[in-house]
Every structure is written in C-alpha cells, then in structure tokens.
Design a protein around this motif. Structure first.
Motif, PDB file in Angstrom:
ATOM      1  N   TYR A 209       4.827  -6.249  -4.119  1.00  0.00           N
ATOM      2  CA  TYR A 209       4.962  -7.247  -5.172  1.00  0.00           C
ATOM      3  C   TYR A 209       6.208  -8.113  -5.030  1.00  0.00           C
ATOM      4  N   GLU A 210       7.095  -7.760  -4.129  1.00  0.00           N
ATOM      5  CA  GLU A 210       8.297  -8.575  -4.008  1.00  0.00           C
ATOM      6  C   GLU A 210       8.197  -9.566  -2.850  1.00  0.00           C
ATOM      7  N   GLU A 211       7.140  -9.516  -2.073  1.00  0.00           N
ATOM      8  CA  GLU A 211       6.953 -10.493  -1.012  1.00  0.00           C
ATOM      9  C   GLU A 211       6.518 -11.828  -1.588  1.00  0.00           C
ATOM     10  N   VAL A 212       6.948 -12.890  -0.940  1.00  0.00           N
ATOM     11  CA  VAL A 212       6.550 -14.231  -1.370  1.00  0.00           C
ATOM     12  C   VAL A 212       5.054 -14.421  -1.131  1.00  0.00           C
ATOM     13  N   ALA A 213       4.559 -13.927  -0.013  1.00  0.00           N
ATOM     14  CA  ALA A 213       3.146 -14.088   0.341  1.00  0.00           C
ATOM     15  C   ALA A 213       2.428 -12.746   0.296  1.00  0.00           C
ATOM     16  N   LYS A 214       1.135 -12.819  -0.005  1.00  0.00           N
ATOM     17  CA  LYS A 214       0.271 -11.641   0.048  1.00  0.00           C
ATOM     18  C   LYS A 214      -0.482 -11.651   1.382  1.00  0.00           C
ATOM     19  N   LYS A 215      -0.577 -10.495   1.999  1.00  0.00           N
ATOM     20  CA  LYS A 215      -1.326 -10.370   3.239  1.00  0.00           C
ATOM     21  C   LYS A 215      -2.735  -9.883   2.922  1.00  0.00           C
ATOM     22  N   VAL A 216      -3.719 -10.664   3.311  1.00  0.00           N
ATOM     23  CA  VAL A 216      -5.118 -10.328   3.051  1.00  0.00           C
ATOM     24  C   VAL A 216      -5.812 -10.058   4.382  1.00  0.00           C
ATOM     25  N   GLY A 279       3.205  -9.934  -8.949  1.00  0.00           N
ATOM     26  CA  GLY A 279       4.177  -9.321  -9.840  1.00  0.00           C
ATOM     27  C   GLY A 279       5.577  -9.378  -9.269  1.00  0.00           C
ATOM     28  N   THR A 280       6.503  -8.718  -9.963  1.00  0.00           N
ATOM     29  CA  THR A 280       7.906  -8.713  -9.568  1.00  0.00           C
ATOM     30  C   THR A 280       8.452  -7.299  -9.687  1.00  0.00           C
ATOM     31  N   TYR A 281       9.093  -6.812  -8.631  1.00  0.00           N
ATOM     32  CA  TYR A 281       9.733  -5.509  -8.683  1.00  0.00           C
ATOM     33  C   TYR A 281      11.067  -5.598  -9.407  1.00  0.00           C
ATOM     34  N   LEU A 282      11.288  -4.663 -10.311  1.00  0.00           N
ATOM     35  CA  LEU A 282      12.614  -4.490 -10.895  1.00  0.00           C
ATOM     36  C   LEU A 282      13.358  -3.364 -10.177  1.00  0.00           C
ATOM     37  N   TYR A 283      12.577  -2.524  -9.503  1.00  0.00           N
ATOM     38  CA  TYR A 283      13.140  -1.459  -8.676  1.00  0.00           C
ATOM     39  C   TYR A 283      12.034  -0.986  -7.748  1.00  0.00           C
ATOM     40  N   ASN A 284      12.393  -0.731  -6.484  1.00  0.00           N
ATOM     41  CA  ASN A 284      11.380  -0.273  -5.545  1.00  0.00           C
ATOM     42  C   ASN A 284      12.022   0.536  -4.434  1.00  0.00           C
ATOM     43  N   LEU A 285      11.932   1.860  -4.550  1.00  0.00           N
ATOM     44  CA  LEU A 285      12.385   2.788  -3.514  1.00  0.00           C
ATOM     45  C   LEU A 285      13.801   2.464  -3.045  1.00  0.00           C
ATOM     46  N   LYS A 288      17.071  -2.488  -5.740  1.00  0.00           N
ATOM     47  CA  LYS A 288      17.285  -2.735  -7.171  1.00  0.00           C
ATOM     48  C   LYS A 288      17.028  -4.176  -7.582  1.00  0.00           C
ATOM     49  N   ASN A 289      16.608  -5.018  -6.643  1.00  0.00           N
ATOM     50  CA  ASN A 289      16.377  -6.439  -6.939  1.00  0.00           C
ATOM     51  C   ASN A 289      17.584  -7.015  -7.702  1.00  0.00           C
ATOM     52  N   GLN A 290      18.732  -6.952  -7.057  1.00  0.00           N
ATOM     53  CA  GLN A 290      19.997  -7.349  -7.672  1.00  0.00           C
ATOM     54  C   GLN A 290      19.937  -8.748  -8.278  1.00  0.00           C
ATOM     55  N   ALA A 291      19.247  -9.664  -7.593  1.00  0.00           N
ATOM     56  CA  ALA A 291      19.218 -11.049  -8.064  1.00  0.00           C
ATOM     57  C   ALA A 291      18.617 -11.154  -9.453  1.00  0.00           C
ATOM     58  N   LEU A 292      17.647 -10.291  -9.763  1.00  0.00           N
ATOM     59  CA  LEU A 292      16.979 -10.354 -11.060  1.00  0.00           C
ATOM     60  C   LEU A 292      17.579  -9.378 -12.057  1.00  0.00           C
ATOM     61  N   ILE A 420      12.771   7.994 -10.843  1.00  0.00           N
ATOM     62  CA  ILE A 420      12.106   6.691 -10.883  1.00  0.00           C
ATOM     63  C   ILE A 420      12.011   6.142  -9.460  1.00  0.00           C
ATOM     64  N   TYR A 421      10.784   5.832  -9.037  1.00  0.00           N
ATOM     65  CA  TYR A 421      10.547   5.322  -7.683  1.00  0.00           C
ATOM     66  C   TYR A 421      10.332   3.804  -7.675  1.00  0.00           C
ATOM     67  N   SER A 422       9.628   3.302  -8.678  1.00  0.00           N
ATOM     68  CA  SER A 422       9.411   1.851  -8.717  1.00  0.00           C
ATOM     69  C   SER A 422       9.114   1.388 -10.134  1.00  0.00           C
ATOM     70  N   ILE A 423       9.499   0.139 -10.402  1.00  0.00           N
ATOM     71  CA  ILE A 423       9.187  -0.520 -11.669  1.00  0.00           C
ATOM     72  C   ILE A 423       8.759  -1.938 -11.312  1.00  0.00           C
ATOM     73  N   TYR A 424       7.553  -2.296 -11.630  1.00  0.00           N
ATOM     74  CA  TYR A 424       7.179  -3.690 -11.379  1.00  0.00           C
ATOM     75  C   TYR A 424       6.430  -4.283 -12.553  1.00  0.00           C
ATOM     76  N   LEU A 425       6.552  -5.596 -12.658  1.00  0.00           N
ATOM     77  CA  LEU A 425       5.921  -6.361 -13.728  1.00  0.00           C
ATOM     78  C   LEU A 425       4.771  -7.164 -13.155  1.00  0.00           C
ATOM     79  N   GLU A 426       3.621  -7.068 -13.809  1.00  0.00           N
ATOM     80  CA  GLU A 426       2.430  -7.807 -13.361  1.00  0.00           C
ATOM     81  C   GLU A 426       2.293  -9.103 -14.154  1.00  0.00           C
ATOM     82  N   GLU A 427       2.101 -10.203 -13.421  1.00  0.00           N
ATOM     83  CA  GLU A 427       2.039 -11.518 -14.063  1.00  0.00           C
ATOM     84  C   GLU A 427       0.774 -11.692 -14.895  1.00  0.00           C
ATOM     85  N   LEU A 428       0.872 -12.569 -15.883  1.00  0.00           N
ATOM     86  CA  LEU A 428      -0.292 -12.945 -16.689  1.00  0.00           C
ATOM     87  C   LEU A 428      -1.329 -13.620 -15.810  1.00  0.00           C
TER      88      LEU A 428
END
Length: 428
Positions: A209-216, A279-285, A288-292, A420-428
């Motif tokens: 969820y923190e990558e700019v692009a999704k790989k399909v 979505g956006t990670y607030l924490y992932n393994l 800490k996504n310091q910028a956010l 806690i291993y990960s926290i992410y927010l899913e977009e509307l």
C-alpha cells in the motif's frame, strides 16, 4: 470522351477511398462514447428514411384522391399501400403486425402509418457454467427480439421456430473450443460465436500500500490460438496483455481481463475482475512512514514491569504487575495527527494478549487501539488474538487524529501485551 470517362471514374474512386479513410480515422478516435453517438446518428437516419417512405405513400394517395372523380371522399393511405412501397424497395412489411426489417433495424408502424418503434437487431448470448470433475456443463442462452430461426452446432442443427429466446446445453472438456452459428429472422448472414471451456484468467495484484504504483500480474489459461486482453476502465477499452502492468492512477479500482479466440467468431467468455485497494501505511514491518506519522512516541506511564520495544519488524508494548506492588501501563502514539477524511477503513495487523491468571481480574487487564480523541477500541475479558488483520470502520471520521495504542495490566501474574506489524488506511 473515353479518356474523360476514365478520369471521372478515377476521381470517384479516389473520393470513395478518402471518405473511407476519414471514416476509419473517426472511428479509431471517437472511442465508445463516439461510437454510441454514431449509432444514435445511424438510428436517426433510419427513422428519417422510413418517414420519407411513409410520406411518399401518403402523398401518392393524396394525389390519387385529387385526380379521381369517382371517389366520394378522400381515402387515407394504409399499411397495404405501404407494403407495396416497401416491396418495390426490396423489403417485406408484415401488415398484420406492422413490422418491417430494414437493414439492421426492426421497424414497427401503426395502422395510422406512424412509427411506433425502431429496434436495433442485437443478439445477446449468455451462459452459466458448472464444473463437474474434468468436464464443464455449460448452458448457453441466446436472445434476439427479431426471432431465432436456428442454431447450428458442430454436430447438430436446432430449429428454434423464431422464438426470441432459446437455451442450449453442452458438456465440454477443459480447453475445448465450441463454435456455433445463429440464424436470425430476416438476416441472411449467420452470426458466428465461440466459447472456450477453461478457467478464467487469474489477476494478481501486489498488496503493497505504500508503493506509488500497483503491480498487476495476470495468469491466463494455456489455450492455443487465443488473444489476451486487460482493461483499466471497466471494459470501455481493451489492451493486449504481454507483461506485468503498472497502475498509478488511484481512481482505478478494478482490473478486467478476458480471452478472445483468434478467428472471425465472437468469443462470449466473460471477463474476470480484480479489485485494487489503494491505501497508505502508517506502519509496516518497521517502516514508520516518518513523512506522514512523524514517527512514534512510547511512554511507560507507571509500571513495575512495563516496557516497549521498537523491534526490527514490529512495535511491542508490554505491561505486567505483581498484585499489591503496582501495575504496568504503556502507550504508543504517532507524533503527527493523521487526516482520515479520505479513508474508509483502518487495518491493524497485530497480535495481543489480554489474559489474567489469578482470580476474576479481567477489568484490570485491558488493551486499547485506534485513533485518540476519535475512536478507540477497548479489549478486555481474558482474550487473545494472533495472526489476524483487524478492520475498523473510519468512514465517518472527518479530521486529523493520532493513531494510538495502550496496554494496562494490574492483576497478579497477568501480562498484557500487543505486537503491531502493520497499520494501513484504505482509501474511499
């Protein structure tokens, strides 16, 4: 004179070629909306042509009334008169129903010679599928409002007696290709269809969820002579699939894929759909996504045996106590407030233990998580969870809040902890 005639022929031929090129360019560029507009224009043109035929019949009848001295009063044009006119033009009007097939359209005309409806002659082919061991049991449903004369299968021709809907069932083996033809009432050319008895393509979408692009990545069935396609606009346009696709537009929520037989038939296999979750990670393994988030602050509020650990791939909070001596209480929260306005769910991947070992002390052991000053979940009651993703609805939260965790232990011999291993927010 012959030379001039040849020149004129060349000029006419050149004009036709130029017109065809222009039409081709227009069709390539207009897209689906443009095609729909062209269809509307074509339908309007047909309506105009039919109305002109009706008007000409009415005018002829009016001229007859004027020129006839034997008629006691004016006689209106009828469907029989219109039938004769259509016959002269090469079309058959059924006076009992007012129906006439005119090109690719079914026209219905009233006894008063008004146009009641204009329907494009479209055949709908659908199917239902049931896997039975190595076989596919398939029921095909063919519909056309003009009427189906017959269906031609490789080993059988089925008369349909102009019914508007007809079903055919077949048993096929995996990777079999079934080709069949449908003869529509009033249409000389038979429509040709094909069905590939195979599993749908498998769409794999990377869940980072923190990558700019999704790989399909799409895995297609191993069938000879097929073309592979994908769509990022819900089937509006299709692109040839040759390699993994990168998707960067967050407005794209679905990926479609389909297979098409590489021949002159129309392949009826349904497309497969894959969902993209942005979505956006607030924490992932450990990230800490310091910028956010601005990182995380940990505090031991009061404890005899409470601590936190900022491990390589997780955050760990622990609270323990000895009865009569003290109790443990530890919290962690993001340094920045997170704007939740454009998110619908928060996903927490974590383990926790809210257990007590001495007496009915569940109220003394608690674990809290969520968003401070907005929505906090209180976990208690001698429970534990491991290896699960817990989802929280935050669609109604508008504003900015810090993400928050707290463990509290005050029962003898009863540790309370969370990892806690990960926290992410899913977009509307």
């Amino acid at each position: 004179m012959k030379k001039n005639t040849k020149i004129k022929k060349y000029i006419v031929f050149a004009i036709i070629i130029v017109c065809m090129l222009i039409i081709g360019i227009i069709l390539i560029n207009v897209g689906k909306n443009g095609v729909n507009k062209l269809k509307d224009i074509a339908k309007k043109n047909v309506e105009t042509q039919i109305q002109e035929i009706i008007d000409s019949v009415k005018q002829e009848k009016e001229n007859e009334n004027i020129n006839s001295i034997e008629t006691e009063g004016p006689v209106s044009a009828t469907l029989e008169d219109l039938e004769n006119k259509f016959s002269e033009l090469g079309y058959n009007l059924d006076v009992s129903t007012g129906e006439v097939i005119y090109g690719d359209y079914l026209i219905v005309i009233s006894d008063e010679l008004t146009i009641l409806s204009i329907t494009e002659r479209i055949t709908k082919v659908d199917y239902s599928l049931q896997r039975n061991g190595e076989n596919f049991n398939v029921v095909f449903i063919i519909e056309n409002q003009l009427g189906i004369e017959q269906i031609e299968l490789p080993d059988l021709t089925i008369p349909c007696n102009n019914r508007t809907k007809f079903a055919v069932d077949r048993t096929l083996k995996e990777n079999d290709v079934l080709r069949f033809k449908v003869k529509i009432k009033g249409k000389e050319q038979k429509e040709e269809y094909s069905y590939i008895a195979t599993q749908k393509p498998t769409i794999n979408i990377a869940e980072n969820y923190e990558e700019v692009a999704k790989k399909v990545d799409i895995t297609f069935p191993e069938v000879e002579n097929i073309l592979k396609y994908y769509s990022l606009d819900k089937g509006e346009t299709w692109n040839s699939y040759t390699e993994e696709v990168q998707v960067e537009d967050h407005s794209i929520k679905e990926v479609y894929s389909k297979v098409v037989l590489d021949d002159e038939t129309t392949t009826i296999n349904k497309p497969e759909t894959g969902t993209i979750v942005w979505g956006t990670y607030l924490y992932n393994l450990g990230n800490k996504n310091q910028a956010l988030t601005g990182g995380y602050t940990y505090r031991v509020l009061q404890s005899t045996q409470g601590y936190y650990r900022d491990n390589t791939n997780n955050m760990h909070l622990y609270a323990h106590s000895e009865y009569g001596v003290g109790y443990g209480e530890v919290e962690a929260y993001s340094n920045n407030r997170i704007d939740l306005t454009n998110y619908k769910t928060a996903h927490f991947r974590m383990d926790y233990n809210v257990k007590y070992t001495t007496g009915p002390q569940s109220w003394r052991c608690r674990f809290y998580y969520g968003f401070k000053d907005a929505k906090i979940i209180d976990v208690y009651g001698n429970v534990a969870s491991s290896g699960q993703v817990i989802t929280m609805d935050i669609s109604q939260l508008k504003g900015s809040y810090p993400v928050y965790f707290r463990v509290f232990g005050a029962a003898a011999g009863s540790p309370v902890w969370c990892t806690i291993y990960s926290i992410y927010l899913e977009e509307l």
